[in-house]
Design a protein around this motif. Structure first.
Motif, PDB file in Angstrom:
ATOM      1  N   HIS A 196      68.308   7.785  -5.055  1.00  0.00           N
ATOM      2  CA  HIS A 196      68.888   7.821  -3.744  1.00  0.00           C
ATOM      3  C   HIS A 196      70.018   6.752  -3.471  1.00  0.00           C
ATOM      4  CE1 HIS A 196      69.182   8.346   0.599  1.00  0.00           C
ATOM      5  NE2 HIS A 196      68.831   7.234   0.687  1.00  0.00           N
ATOM      6  N   HIS A 197      69.431   5.521  -3.780  1.00  0.00           N
ATOM      7  CA  HIS A 197      70.269   4.225  -3.398  1.00  0.00           C
ATOM      8  C   HIS A 197      71.405   4.243  -4.281  1.00  0.00           C
ATOM      9  CE1 HIS A 197      67.690   2.693  -0.437  1.00  0.00           C
ATOM     10  NE2 HIS A 197      66.718   2.679  -1.334  1.00  0.00           N
ATOM     11  N   LEU A 198      71.012   4.408  -5.661  1.00  0.00           N
ATOM     12  CA  LEU A 198      72.430   4.405  -6.581  1.00  0.00           C
ATOM     13  C   LEU A 198      73.473   5.425  -6.301  1.00  0.00           C
ATOM     14  CD1 LEU A 198      70.566   3.443  -9.986  1.00  0.00           C
ATOM     15  CD2 LEU A 198      71.780   1.971  -8.051  1.00  0.00           C
ATOM     16  N   SER A 199      72.964   6.735  -6.014  1.00  0.00           N
ATOM     17  CA  SER A 199      74.009   7.718  -5.701  1.00  0.00           C
ATOM     18  C   SER A 199      74.886   7.321  -4.450  1.00  0.00           C
ATOM     19  CB  SER A 199      73.466   9.068  -5.348  1.00  0.00           C
ATOM     20  OG  SER A 199      72.433   9.545  -6.428  1.00  0.00           O
ATOM     21  N   VAL A 287      49.463  11.763   0.881  1.00  0.00           N
ATOM     22  CA  VAL A 287      50.263  12.436  -0.192  1.00  0.00           C
ATOM     23  C   VAL A 287      51.330  13.288   0.029  1.00  0.00           C
ATOM     24  CG1 VAL A 287      48.413  13.854  -0.980  1.00  0.00           C
ATOM     25  CG2 VAL A 287      49.759  12.947  -2.683  1.00  0.00           C
ATOM     26  N   VAL A 288      50.830  14.208   1.066  1.00  0.00           N
ATOM     27  CA  VAL A 288      51.707  15.286   1.402  1.00  0.00           C
ATOM     28  C   VAL A 288      53.085  14.738   1.912  1.00  0.00           C
ATOM     29  CG1 VAL A 288      51.920  17.545   2.774  1.00  0.00           C
ATOM     30  CG2 VAL A 288      49.671  16.886   1.500  1.00  0.00           C
ATOM     31  N   GLY A 289      52.785  13.850   3.281  1.00  0.00           N
ATOM     32  CA  GLY A 289      54.055  13.445   3.754  1.00  0.00           C
ATOM     33  C   GLY A 289      54.964  12.370   2.608  1.00  0.00           C
ATOM     34  N   ALA A 290      54.214  11.865   1.819  1.00  0.00           N
ATOM     35  CA  ALA A 290      55.066  11.089   1.064  1.00  0.00           C
ATOM     36  C   ALA A 290      55.910  11.964   0.046  1.00  0.00           C
ATOM     37  CB  ALA A 290      54.271  10.150  -0.086  1.00  0.00           C
ATOM     38  N   ALA A 291      55.318  13.207  -0.610  1.00  0.00           N
ATOM     39  CA  ALA A 291      55.775  14.031  -1.132  1.00  0.00           C
ATOM     40  C   ALA A 291      57.098  14.838  -0.371  1.00  0.00           C
ATOM     41  CB  ALA A 291      54.973  14.991  -1.741  1.00  0.00           C
ATOM     42  N   VAL A 292      56.903  15.041   0.655  1.00  0.00           N
ATOM     43  CA  VAL A 292      57.873  15.722   1.608  1.00  0.00           C
ATOM     44  C   VAL A 292      59.285  14.672   1.651  1.00  0.00           C
ATOM     45  CG1 VAL A 292      58.462  16.638   3.671  1.00  0.00           C
ATOM     46  CG2 VAL A 292      56.437  17.244   2.630  1.00  0.00           C
ATOM     47  N   TYR A 293      58.817  13.571   1.852  1.00  0.00           N
ATOM     48  CA  TYR A 293      59.919  12.513   2.265  1.00  0.00           C
ATOM     49  C   TYR A 293      60.596  12.389   0.747  1.00  0.00           C
ATOM     50  CZ  TYR A 293      61.951   7.977   2.823  1.00  0.00           C
ATOM     51  OH  TYR A 293      62.937   7.144   3.111  1.00  0.00           O
ATOM     52  N   ARG A 294      60.119  12.471  -0.385  1.00  0.00           N
ATOM     53  CA  ARG A 294      60.636  12.283  -1.555  1.00  0.00           C
ATOM     54  C   ARG A 294      61.655  13.341  -1.830  1.00  0.00           C
ATOM     55  NH1 ARG A 294      60.880   6.896  -1.799  1.00  0.00           N
ATOM     56  NH2 ARG A 294      59.079   5.837  -2.224  1.00  0.00           N
ATOM     57  N   VAL A 295      60.919  14.486  -1.640  1.00  0.00           N
ATOM     58  CA  VAL A 295      61.776  15.623  -1.857  1.00  0.00           C
ATOM     59  C   VAL A 295      63.155  15.676  -1.085  1.00  0.00           C
ATOM     60  CG1 VAL A 295      61.966  18.333  -1.488  1.00  0.00           C
ATOM     61  CG2 VAL A 295      60.009  17.327  -2.700  1.00  0.00           C
ATOM     62  N   VAL A 296      63.159  15.300   0.210  1.00  0.00           N
ATOM     63  CA  VAL A 296      64.377  15.310   1.124  1.00  0.00           C
ATOM     64  C   VAL A 296      65.134  14.332   0.625  1.00  0.00           C
ATOM     65  CG1 VAL A 296      65.188  14.678   3.477  1.00  0.00           C
ATOM     66  CG2 VAL A 296      63.250  16.065   3.067  1.00  0.00           C
ATOM     67  N   GLN A 297      64.684  12.876   0.159  1.00  0.00           N
ATOM     68  CA  GLN A 297      65.429  11.904  -0.428  1.00  0.00           C
ATOM     69  C   GLN A 297      66.218  12.365  -1.688  1.00  0.00           C
ATOM     70  OE1 GLN A 297      63.212   8.273  -2.515  1.00  0.00           O
ATOM     71  NE2 GLN A 297      64.312   7.238  -0.811  1.00  0.00           N
ATOM     72  N   GLN A 298      65.586  13.051  -2.602  1.00  0.00           N
ATOM     73  CA  GLN A 298      66.360  13.230  -3.716  1.00  0.00           C
ATOM     74  C   GLN A 298      67.171  14.481  -3.570  1.00  0.00           C
ATOM     75  OE1 GLN A 298      65.585  12.381  -7.265  1.00  0.00           O
ATOM     76  NE2 GLN A 298      67.342  13.446  -7.327  1.00  0.00           N
ATOM     77  N   ALA A 299      67.016  15.390  -2.650  1.00  0.00           N
ATOM     78  CA  ALA A 299      68.021  16.553  -2.345  1.00  0.00           C
ATOM     79  C   ALA A 299      69.224  15.726  -1.685  1.00  0.00           C
ATOM     80  CB  ALA A 299      67.350  17.320  -1.271  1.00  0.00           C
ATOM     81  N   MET A 304      74.981  13.805  -2.431  1.00  0.00           N
ATOM     82  CA  MET A 304      75.905  12.865  -2.584  1.00  0.00           C
ATOM     83  C   MET A 304      76.595  12.812  -3.943  1.00  0.00           C
ATOM     84  SD  MET A 304      74.503   9.715  -0.273  1.00  0.00           S
ATOM     85  CE  MET A 304      72.849   9.639  -1.172  1.00  0.00           C
ATOM     86  N   GLN A 305      75.846  13.178  -5.179  1.00  0.00           N
ATOM     87  CA  GLN A 305      76.161  12.933  -6.372  1.00  0.00           C
ATOM     88  C   GLN A 305      77.097  14.181  -6.642  1.00  0.00           C
ATOM     89  OE1 GLN A 305      73.081  12.639  -9.263  1.00  0.00           O
ATOM     90  NE2 GLN A 305      74.587  12.265 -10.812  1.00  0.00           N
ATOM     91  N   HIS A 306      76.646  15.487  -6.211  1.00  0.00           N
ATOM     92  CA  HIS A 306      77.238  16.559  -6.939  1.00  0.00           C
ATOM     93  C   HIS A 306      78.081  17.345  -5.943  1.00  0.00           C
ATOM     94  CE1 HIS A 306      74.612  16.554 -10.369  1.00  0.00           C
ATOM     95  NE2 HIS A 306      73.603  16.357  -9.570  1.00  0.00           N
ATOM     96  N   ALA A 307      77.973  16.815  -4.670  1.00  0.00           N
ATOM     97  CA  ALA A 307      79.075  17.338  -3.572  1.00  0.00           C
ATOM     98  C   ALA A 307      79.343  16.154  -2.727  1.00  0.00           C
ATOM     99  CB  ALA A 307      78.382  18.469  -2.740  1.00  0.00           C
ATOM    100  N   PRO A 308      80.279  15.325  -3.112  1.00  0.00           N
ATOM    101  CA  PRO A 308      80.610  14.020  -2.460  1.00  0.00           C
ATOM    102  C   PRO A 308      81.513  14.832  -1.276  1.00  0.00           C
ATOM    103  CG  PRO A 308      81.779  14.206  -4.640  1.00  0.00           C
ATOM    104  CD  PRO A 308      80.657  15.275  -4.473  1.00  0.00           C
ATOM    105  N   GLY A 309      81.087  14.039  -0.050  1.00  0.00           N
ATOM    106  CA  GLY A 309      81.918  14.414   0.878  1.00  0.00           C
ATOM    107  C   GLY A 309      81.605  15.603   1.918  1.00  0.00           C
TER     108      GLY A 309
END
Length: 386
Positions: A196-199, A287-299, A304-309
């Protein structure tokens, strides 16, 4: 040393018991000649000493004891004399040797004693049938019973050993599985934080590169955001690595309430990201809330990486206790920069997280272009077992 002391004790008990029984044996004529008393005591005493080998060399102990037992049978064929040492040696054989080998030793010993009693009684003119029957019963009881007991004890010891070994293997398998799961979890955390941060930093760096010649102030502002993003990345990585080092306790667990902050940090990178909530957000297990957060973060990182702008929309919908999270980005307004490699394992990690909490994740092209990731969680109310 313990066996030597036991041998001395058994010898003393055997000799004393024989001395006490001698008046009866002499009176009944089982010992026909009083001059045989001394050889009988010597043979019984020497036989008691064989117990010193009953654990280290049980077969050798039995052979020596059997030779001495033959001498006792010759002295008193009609009154079988059997000391405690023969019982202990037979028990040791049952514990330490395989059943076939035990039988190969015990059966000949019984036959030798019986044949010796028959010959001695025949030569002495006694009742061969009675002497033989007495010797058969004495030898069978003296050898077979302790041998069976020894075999039973050995079997139980083997079963207990096998159960312990199985328990150790099962425990080790459980530990290895737990370690593997923990490694995957930590690897996922590292991947999510770094991706997330590096992208975002890559996007920000590309913007600074375009602005450095045209708008110096905007480039400086972008550098400030880039530095802040780098600091957040370092803080996130330190929190995860701190779990490995057990430093400072557990790191805070992200959840749905942290999504607005995640969207704000994404917007600070110049991404048009919006969060839309439909329905009351449920209370999820950590554990469920953390997993949902991480999925949103990864998406968001993938967008940002594959569709900049491209603008990104995050929609949270709660309907009848079911939660659906959809992250949709439009088509990119410029070509993505893939110079850093072929891409990572974002979709794999997101699917693993969804499976962990019993959810269903679907990712693919969105209508009209772009990309869509949808995570569905059934029964997100208090009945959820995730």
């Amino acid at each position: 040393m313990a066996d030597a002391l036991l041998a001395v004790a058994v010898t003393a008990i055997t000799v004393i018991a024989l001395i006490l029984a001698l008046p009866v044996l002499l009176e009944e004529g089982s010992v026909p000649d009083p001059s045989l008393v001394t050889p009988m005591l010597v043979l019984a005493g020497l036989q008691g000493l064989t117990i010193a080998w009953w654990r280290s060399r049980p077969v050798a102990a039995l052979v020596v004891a059997l030779v001495l037992q033959v001498g006792l049978i010759v002295v008193s064929p009609e009154a079988p004399i059997r000391g405690l040492q023969l019982l202990l040696i037979a028990y040791s054989l049952g514990v330490r040797l395989p059943i076939r080998r035990v039988l190969a030793v015990i059966v000949p010993a019984i036959l030798i004693e019986v044949l010796t009693a028959m010959l001695a009684t025949t030569v002495g003119g006694g009742d061969v049938l009675v002497a033989t029957l007495n010797q058969v019963l004495s030898a069978a009881a003296g050898y077979l019973l302790p041998t069976v007991l020894g075999i039973t004890v050995a079997s139980r010891l083997d079963n207990a050993r096998l159960l312990r070994e199985r328990a150790i293997r099962d425990h080790q398998l459980h530990v290895d599985t737990a370690i593997g799961e923990e490694r995957r979890r930590i690897a996922g955390e590292l991947h999510d934080v770094a991706a997330h941060h590096l992208s975002g930093m890559v996007v920000q760096a590309a913007a600074i590169e375009r602005l450095v010649e045209r708008d110096t102030q905007a480039a400086k502002d972008g550098a400030v955001h880039l530095r802040r993003q780098g600091k957040e990345a370092l803080d996130g990585l330190r929190s995860v690595v701190g779990l490995l080092r057990d430093e400072g306790g557990m790191a805070p667990v992200p959840s749905l309430r942290d999504l607005p902050e995640l969207i704000a940090s994404t917007q600070a990178l110049g991404v048009d990201a919006q969060l839309h909530s439909h329905g009351e957000a449920p209370d999820l297990a950590p554990v469920v809330g953390a997993a949902v957060y991480r999925v949103v973060q990864q998406a968001l990182s993938n967008a940002m990486q594959h569709a900049p702008g491209a603008p990104v929309s995050v929609d949270l919908t709660t309907d009848n206790g079911e939660l659906a999270v959809q992250i949709t980005n439009a088509a990119a307004d410029r070509r993505a920069d893939h110079s850093s490699g072929r891409g990572g394992t974002g979709l794999v990690v997101m699917r693993e997280r969804a499976a962990l909490i019993g959810g269903d994740l679907v990712a693919g092209p969105a209508p009209g272009g772009g990309w869509r990731v949808r995570l569905s969680l059934p029964r997100t109310d208090g009945r959820s077992t995730a």
